[in-house]
Motif scaffolding. Structure first.
Motif, PDB file in Angstrom:
ATOM      1  N   LEU A   1      -9.367   1.064   4.873  1.00  0.00           N
ATOM      2  CA  LEU A   1      -8.529   1.496   3.740  1.00  0.00           C
ATOM      3  C   LEU A   1      -8.899   0.633   2.550  1.00  0.00           C
ATOM      4  N   TYR A   2      -9.148   1.294   1.438  1.00  0.00           N
ATOM      5  CA  TYR A   2      -9.435   0.582   0.194  1.00  0.00           C
ATOM      6  C   TYR A   2      -8.445   1.057  -0.870  1.00  0.00           C
ATOM      7  N   MET A   3      -7.864   0.103  -1.558  1.00  0.00           N
ATOM      8  CA  MET A   3      -6.913   0.415  -2.626  1.00  0.00           C
ATOM      9  C   MET A   3      -7.448  -0.153  -3.939  1.00  0.00           C
ATOM     10  N   VAL A   4      -7.474   0.686  -4.965  1.00  0.00           N
ATOM     11  CA  VAL A   4      -7.959   0.265  -6.283  1.00  0.00           C
ATOM     12  C   VAL A   4      -6.858   0.543  -7.305  1.00  0.00           C
ATOM     13  N   LEU A   5      -6.471  -0.503  -8.031  1.00  0.00           N
ATOM     14  CA  LEU A   5      -5.457  -0.324  -9.068  1.00  0.00           C
ATOM     15  C   LEU A   5      -6.082   0.314 -10.304  1.00  0.00           C
ATOM     16  N   PRO A   6      -5.324   1.184 -10.976  1.00  0.00           N
ATOM     17  CA  PRO A   6      -5.880   1.860 -12.166  1.00  0.00           C
ATOM     18  C   PRO A   6      -5.894   0.945 -13.384  1.00  0.00           C
ATOM     19  N   VAL A   7      -6.644   1.377 -14.388  1.00  0.00           N
ATOM     20  CA  VAL A   7      -6.720   0.691 -15.682  1.00  0.00           C
ATOM     21  C   VAL A   7      -6.095   1.613 -16.712  1.00  0.00           C
ATOM     22  N   ARG A   8      -5.238   1.070 -17.536  1.00  0.00           N
ATOM     23  CA  ARG A   8      -4.605   1.899 -18.558  1.00  0.00           C
ATOM     24  C   ARG A   8      -5.637   2.438 -19.537  1.00  0.00           C
TER      25      ARG A   8
ATOM     26  N   ILE B   1       0.841  -1.200   0.000  1.00  0.00           N
ATOM     27  CA  ILE B   1       0.000   0.000   0.000  1.00  0.00           C
ATOM     28  C   ILE B   1       0.877   1.250   0.000  1.00  0.00           C
ATOM     29  N   PRO B   2       0.866   2.027  -1.093  1.00  0.00           N
ATOM     30  CA  PRO B   2       1.648   3.276  -1.116  1.00  0.00           C
ATOM     31  C   PRO B   2       0.917   4.381  -0.345  1.00  0.00           C
ATOM     32  N   ARG B   3       1.593   4.985   0.629  1.00  0.00           N
ATOM     33  CA  ARG B   3       0.948   6.030   1.416  1.00  0.00           C
ATOM     34  C   ARG B   3       1.597   7.409   1.249  1.00  0.00           C
TER      35      ARG B   3
ATOM     36  N   PRO C   1      -1.764   3.081  -7.636  1.00  0.00           N
ATOM     37  CA  PRO C   1      -3.083   2.846  -7.035  1.00  0.00           C
ATOM     38  C   PRO C   1      -3.713   4.086  -6.400  1.00  0.00           C
ATOM     39  N   CYS C   2      -5.025   4.043  -6.336  1.00  0.00           N
ATOM     40  CA  CYS C   2      -5.819   5.042  -5.627  1.00  0.00           C
ATOM     41  C   CYS C   2      -6.090   4.497  -4.223  1.00  0.00           C
ATOM     42  N   ILE C   3      -5.889   5.317  -3.208  1.00  0.00           N
ATOM     43  CA  ILE C   3      -6.114   4.933  -1.818  1.00  0.00           C
ATOM     44  C   ILE C   3      -7.308   5.713  -1.275  1.00  0.00           C
ATOM     45  N   ILE C   4      -8.246   5.008  -0.657  1.00  0.00           N
ATOM     46  CA  ILE C   4      -9.423   5.647  -0.065  1.00  0.00           C
ATOM     47  C   ILE C   4      -9.435   5.329   1.425  1.00  0.00           C
ATOM     48  N   VAL C   5      -9.376   6.373   2.255  1.00  0.00           N
ATOM     49  CA  VAL C   5      -9.330   6.229   3.711  1.00  0.00           C
ATOM     50  C   VAL C   5     -10.241   7.288   4.335  1.00  0.00           C
TER      51      VAL C   5
END
Length: 372
Positions: free
Chosen positions: A360-367, A248-250, A346-350
């Protein structure tokens, strides 16, 4: 074996235990429910060799005993009975009589010796917490459990219990869901395990929206969840779970705040043109005070905008609409903090600053393809 009880109590126990019954098995007893009458209680058990559920309630026991009955047949009989007292009697030849009002059924059972014994779970390590808290944690993470069986350990959720809190983590390669809550009591010291997602879905159904206690008991090979008079036993998943803390990148330079429902509304509207046949990521452009969303498929194109707090520095990033929607939907907060870095991180939602970080929710992006 002979007992009488209220129909509602028996039907509830059957419905609960039947979730662990094999729909089709070479062992007839595994398609059945084990009924055990003793010490003033009737216990109904289902077991498919992976998951076992045992539910008990007080009944008027006049003769102790045990028998196995086909779960589908017995469940149908009880469900169709009038709402009255049920009288159950089984003889030495496994012939069962079930009577309720004017309704009377006679069916053949199997010996209780044919039913495999549910595993015993040692109680050296136990954790107690409120049912509604455990229910919310499972519901808020299980959607991200992997369905890809090439990594069996990720088809379950990680439990980390210690330091006054329970942390649950689920990951499927495209997203990560984490929930953290305080427990009431811990015995035996800190412990960690991975429980199958399918079993956790059943635990969630068994838990009520109340503050009554639920207990988690760790065994050497199994884990047991006790909720009221119901026990669920499942095999622990072995293997090395993702090092989620490292994943998880913070240290993200872009920090935004959004109203969860407003953001979900925009995603929902733009998703109208997306379908299973016409797939497309949602294109998000995070500007100063607003995020612009768009999607384009063979069905058409859609655009919308949502107000946010902060400057996204015109970052353009694509997401799977369902994954982003799930992360927002299950976040237990009205306003969320969104952390971003680049279009390929990734997008981090906290929770917003100042609030306890219990999710904490992490969603990887789509190209994204070139804009047209």
């Amino acid at each position: 074996m002979k007992f009488s009880c209220e129909k509602a109590l028996l039907q509830s126990a059957i419905n609960t235990a039947s979730r662990a019954v094999s729909s089709k098995s070479s062992i007839p007893a595994l398609e059945g429910l084990l009924l055990e009458a003793s010490f003033g209680y009737l216990t109904v058990s289902g077991y498919n060799m992976q998951l076992g559920i045992r539910s008990r309630f007080q009944a008027n026991i006049t003769e102790d005993g045990a028998i196995v009955l086909n779960a589908r047949l017995f469940g149908d009989i009880i469900r169709k009975m009038p709402d009255d007292m049920i009288i159950f009697e089984a003889d030495d030849k496994m012939m069962v009589s079930v009577t309720c009002g004017d309704a009377d059924f006679h069916i053949l059972g199997l010996s209780a010796n044919d039913f495999p014994e549910l595993p015993d779970v040692e109680d050296d390590f136990t954790c107690t917490m409120k049912q509604n808290v455990l229910k919310g944690m499972i519901g808020g993470t299980s959607f991200a459990v992997s369905t890809n069986e090439t990594r069996i350990v990720h088809t379950g959720a990680l439990f980390e219990i210690g330091d006054g809190q329970l942390t649950m983590v689920a990951v499927d390669g495209f997203r990560l869901a984490l929930r953290r809550e305080k427990y009431e009591k811990l015995e035996g010291g800190a412990f960690t395990f991975v429980a199958p997602g399918s079993a956790l879905n059943e635990v969630e159904k068994i838990c009520a929206d109340c503050e009554d206690s639920a207990m988690i008991i760790l065994g050497s090979r199994h884990v047991q969840f006790e909720v009221g008079d119901t026990q669920l036993i499942c095999r622990r998943l072995e293997g090395e779970f993702l090092d989620y803390k490292a994943a998880i990148p913070r240290s993200n330079p872009i920090v935004l705040h959004a109203d969860k429902r407003a953001f979900m509304g925009s995603i929902d509207r733009v998703s109208v043109v997306i379908s299973d046949k016409m797939k497309s990521p949602i294109r998000c452009v995070f500007g100063d005070g607003t995020v612009k969303l768009s999607a384009k498929t063979g069905n058409g194109d859609a655009k919308d905008a949502c107000a946010i707090e902060g400057d996204g520095k015109d970052l353009e990033i694509g997401f799977n609409n369902r994954y982003l929607m799930d992360a927002l939907r299950y976040a237990p907060a009205d306003e969320v903090r969104i952390e971003l870095n680049t279009g390929i991180t990734p997008c981090i939602i906290v929770p917003k600053e100042g609030e306890e970080e219990n999710f904490l929710y992490m969603v990887l992006p789509v190209r994204l393809k070139a804009d047209v």
